[in-house]
Write a protein that holds these residues in place. Structure first.
Motif, short mmCIF file in Angstrom:
data_model
loop_
_atom_site.label_atom_id
_atom_site.label_comp_id
_atom_site.label_asym_id
_atom_site.label_seq_id
_atom_site.Cartn_x
_atom_site.Cartn_y
_atom_site.Cartn_z
N ARG A 100 0.82 -1.21 0.00
CA ARG A 100 0.00 0.00 0.00
C ARG A 100 0.85 1.26 0.00
NH1 ARG A 100 -4.47 0.12 4.36
NH2 ARG A 100 -2.65 0.66 5.59
N VAL A 101 0.34 2.26 -0.72
CA VAL A 101 0.92 3.60 -0.65
C VAL A 101 -0.17 4.50 -0.08
CG1 VAL A 101 1.82 5.55 -1.96
CG2 VAL A 101 2.41 3.21 -2.64
N ALA A 102 0.11 5.13 1.05
CA ALA A 102 -0.89 6.00 1.67
C ALA A 102 -0.34 7.41 1.81
CB ALA A 102 -1.29 5.45 3.04
N VAL A 103 -1.21 8.39 1.57
CA VAL A 103 -0.87 9.79 1.79
C VAL A 103 -1.90 10.34 2.78
CG1 VAL A 103 -0.64 12.06 0.74
CG2 VAL A 103 0.11 10.05 -0.52
N ASP A 104 -1.41 10.87 3.89
CA ASP A 104 -2.30 11.32 4.97
C ASP A 104 -3.29 10.23 5.37
OD1 ASP A 104 -1.28 13.76 5.57
OD2 ASP A 104 -2.67 14.88 4.29
N GLY A 105 -2.81 9.00 5.39
CA GLY A 105 -3.66 7.89 5.82
C GLY A 105 -4.63 7.39 4.76
N GLN A 106 -4.69 8.04 3.59
CA GLN A 106 -5.58 7.58 2.53
C GLN A 106 -4.79 6.69 1.56
OE1 GLN A 106 -6.54 11.73 1.20
NE2 GLN A 106 -8.65 10.98 1.31
N VAL A 107 -5.29 5.52 1.28
CA VAL A 107 -4.62 4.63 0.34
C VAL A 107 -4.86 5.17 -1.08
CG1 VAL A 107 -4.47 2.28 -0.58
CG2 VAL A 107 -4.85 2.66 1.88
N VAL A 108 -3.79 5.61 -1.73
CA VAL A 108 -3.92 6.34 -3.01
C VAL A 108 -4.65 5.50 -4.06
CG1 VAL A 108 -2.63 7.49 -4.87
CG2 VAL A 108 -1.82 7.66 -2.50
N ALA A 109 -4.31 4.20 -4.15
CA ALA A 109 -4.90 3.35 -5.20
C ALA A 109 -6.39 3.12 -4.97
CB ALA A 109 -4.17 2.01 -5.25
N ASP A 110 -6.88 3.35 -3.75
CA ASP A 110 -8.31 3.12 -3.47
C ASP A 110 -9.16 4.37 -3.71
OD1 ASP A 110 -7.55 0.63 -2.73
OD2 ASP A 110 -7.82 0.92 -0.57
N LEU A 111 -8.51 5.51 -3.99
CA LEU A 111 -9.28 6.75 -4.08
C LEU A 111 -10.10 6.80 -5.37
CD1 LEU A 111 -6.60 9.34 -2.87
CD2 LEU A 111 -8.57 8.46 -1.59
N LYS A 112 -11.31 7.30 -5.25
CA LYS A 112 -12.16 7.55 -6.42
C LYS A 112 -11.59 8.76 -7.16
CE LYS A 112 -15.86 4.84 -5.23
NZ LYS A 112 -15.08 3.98 -4.31
N PRO A 113 -11.90 8.92 -8.45
CA PRO A 113 -11.30 10.01 -9.23
C PRO A 113 -11.39 11.39 -8.56
CG PRO A 113 -12.52 8.55 -10.68
CD PRO A 113 -12.76 8.05 -9.28
N LYS A 114 -12.53 11.71 -7.96
CA LYS A 114 -12.67 13.04 -7.33
C LYS A 114 -11.72 13.22 -6.16
CE LYS A 114 -16.94 15.55 -7.84
NZ LYS A 114 -18.34 15.72 -7.37
N ALA A 115 -11.64 12.18 -5.33
CA ALA A 115 -10.76 12.24 -4.16
C ALA A 115 -9.30 12.27 -4.59
CB ALA A 115 -11.04 11.07 -3.23
N LEU A 116 -8.97 11.53 -5.64
CA LEU A 116 -7.60 11.54 -6.16
C LEU A 116 -7.24 12.92 -6.70
CD1 LEU A 116 -5.00 9.96 -6.78
CD2 LEU A 116 -6.02 9.31 -8.98
N ALA A 117 -8.19 13.54 -7.41
CA ALA A 117 -7.96 14.89 -7.93
C ALA A 117 -7.75 15.87 -6.79
CB ALA A 117 -9.13 15.32 -8.81
N ALA A 118 -8.53 15.71 -5.72
CA ALA A 118 -8.39 16.60 -4.55
C ALA A 118 -7.02 16.42 -3.92
CB ALA A 118 -9.50 16.33 -3.55
N LEU A 119 -6.58 15.18 -3.83
CA LEU A 119 -5.26 14.91 -3.25
C LEU A 119 -4.16 15.51 -4.12
CD1 LEU A 119 -3.63 13.42 -1.05
CD2 LEU A 119 -3.58 11.44 -2.57
#
Ligand SMILES: Nc1ncnc2c1ncn2[C@@H]1O[C@H](COP(=O)(O)OP(=O)(O)OP(=O)(O)O)[C@@H](O)[C@H]1O
Ligand SMILES: [Mg+2]
Length: 250
Positions: free
Chosen positions: A62-81
């Motif tokens: 897993r790769v996590a940024v601020d505790g969020q697993v990057v690969a699991d993020l939906k497009p909107k959340a990934l864009a926000a990150l």
């Protein structure tokens, strides 16, 4: 807030076809810290950075940024990150038909509702920061390689990101400019509590900017240590890579 990992790799594996690039990579970067990544050409440094912005996803781990697993993020959340991150691409990645100034302004035009005058002022300020104040109207095809590198840096910084990923920010720059870029990287991480990862080959640069250095070898972190300890390491592979001039004067 200190001590909290902003970027965290947990046993990450990544292969392209038959080639296993990352093979159990584990590390973290705490908030406000700067990690330098060193390693041979082709060892997976750029792939590591691309995992952090989700351009590449791990096969395992897993790769996590601020505790969020990057690969699991939906497009909107990934864009926000991604809006919170700046990425200095190794190859520059400028848009050839936009002026230098508009290349730098682009992230603000795409992600904010700021008025044009404010966008121009902020982009111009970043051009000044990377010491090319008079380059707004030039096209990428009209500037030198080192200048392109600095335009890429200005563009990565223009949104004042919390996390900055630099892929060889000094490649192709003369020593004087490289020192000023290093000083800029250092100032950013000191003053703004920015978390950074810098892929860098140059020992003097790593010493200036990094709180810790990670050596990527055979898909893993062979060593992660503060610069003094890192450059003193007796590990044979590291000594072979760095060469004798890396040893600190005694
Ligand atoms: N999208 C991809 N498809 C296939 N192979 C890839 C892809 N991305 C990277 N690779 C391979 O993975 C390996 C690691 O690449 P990477 O770009 O991370 O190396 P690097 O450590 O950044 O090297 P350099 O110091 O030369 O920039 C290389 O052999 C590369 O060819
Ligand atoms: Mg690379």
């Amino acid at each position: 807030m200190d001590g909290e990992p902003v970027i965290r790799f947990d046993d990450v594996y990544k292969r392209f076809g038959a080639q296993e690039v990352l093979r159990g990579l584990t590390f973290e970067v705490e908030r406000g810290r700067t990690l330098a990544i060193m390693g041979a050409s082709g060892s997976g440094k750029s792939v590591t950075l691309r995992n952090i912005i989700g351009l590449v996803s791990p096969d395992r781990g897993r790769v996590a940024v601020d505790g969020q697993v990057v690969a699991d993020l939906k497009p909107k959340a990934l864009a926000a990150l991604r809006r919170r991150m700046g990425y200095v691409f190794q190859e520059g990645a400028l848009i050839n038909w936009l002026s230098v100034g508009e290349n730098v302004a682009l992230p603000l035009r795409e992600n904010t509702d700021l008025p044009d005058a404010e966008i121009r002022a902020r982009a111009q300020h970043k051009l000044e920061l990377v010491r090319i104040p008079d380059s707004w109207d030039k096209l990428p095809g009209q500037i030198s390689g080192g200048m392109k590198k600095r335009v890429g840096l200005a563009r990565a910084l223009v949104t004042d990101p919390e996390i900055i990923l630099y892929d060889e920010p000094n490649a192709g720059l003369d020593p004087e400019i490289a020192r000023s870029i290093n000083a800029t990287i250092r100032e950013l991480s000191d003053s703004l509590d920015v978390t950074s990862v810098v892929v860098e080959h140059r020992i003097d640069c790593v010493r200036t900017v990094a709180d810790e250095v990670l050596f990527l070898h055979e898909g893993r972190a062979l060593l992660q240590a503060p610069p003094d300890e890192f450059f003193r390491s007796e590990h044979p592979r590291l000594r072979q890579f760095l060469g004798p001039e890396a040893l600190p004067a005694r």
